[in-house]
Design an enzyme around this catalytic site. Structure first.
Site, PDB file in Angstrom:
ATOM      1  N   GLY A   1       0.891  -1.268  -0.047  1.00 17.52           N
ATOM      2  CA  GLY A   1       0.031   0.096  -0.038  1.00 17.52           C
ATOM      3  C   GLY A   1       0.825   1.265  -0.030  1.00 17.52           C
ATOM      4  N   CYS A   2       1.936   1.209   0.151  1.00 23.09           N
ATOM      5  CA  CYS A   2       2.896   2.241   0.057  1.00 23.09           C
ATOM      6  C   CYS A   2       3.247   2.720  -1.546  1.00 23.09           C
ATOM      7  CB  CYS A   2       4.235   1.970   0.895  1.00 23.09           C
ATOM      8  SG  CYS A   2       4.215   1.545   2.401  1.00 23.09           S
TER       9      CYS A   2
END
Length: 134
Positions: free
Chosen positions: A46-47
């Protein structure tokens, strides 16, 4: 790495540009993470930038190695770790990391791309601590 309260105190007195510099400096203070540990298994999902977090246990204390390919993101990683580094796993599991980071108001200071992975990083730290504390 300075303790989080010291970082918070310094951060409060800085303007936006100096806050970026502080985050970059914090990222540079992270203990080097060996390339061999930067795997799909240690990558934080999710980064927008690549972020890796690897937990180790020294006695009852958790110690995290971490890295990112983006300087400011690496500084955000350093902030998260400053809230929990080298503390007992049971204590880390109960720590309100998001609350500890609230004074930094990262969502206001940084773009959403730079902060979108923070909840996943916090979850990874907490889940690791809960698993090792039991």
């Amino acid at each position: 790495m300075p303790p989080l309260p010291d970082i918070t105190e310094e951060y409060e007195f800085l303007d936006s540009e100096d806050r970026y510099r502080l985050l970059i400096d914090l990222g540079r203070k992270l203990e080097p993470m060996p390339e061999a540990l930067k795997t799909d298994a240690t990558k934080v999902r999710g980064c927008s930038a690549s972020v890796w977090v690897y937990p180790t246990q020294e006695g009852d204390r958790l110690h995290f190695l971490a890295d990112s390919n983006a300087a400011i993101t690496k500084g955000v990683v350093a902030l998260v770790l400053a809230a929990v580094q080298d503390r007992p796993a049971a204590e880390v599991a109960k720590t309100d990391i998001a609350g500890a980071l609230a004074p930094f108001d990262l969502s206001r200071e940084l773009s959403s791309n730079r902060t979108q992975g923070v909840p996943n990083m916090i979850a990874l730290v907490r889940e690791t601590a809960e698993r090792l504390a039991s």
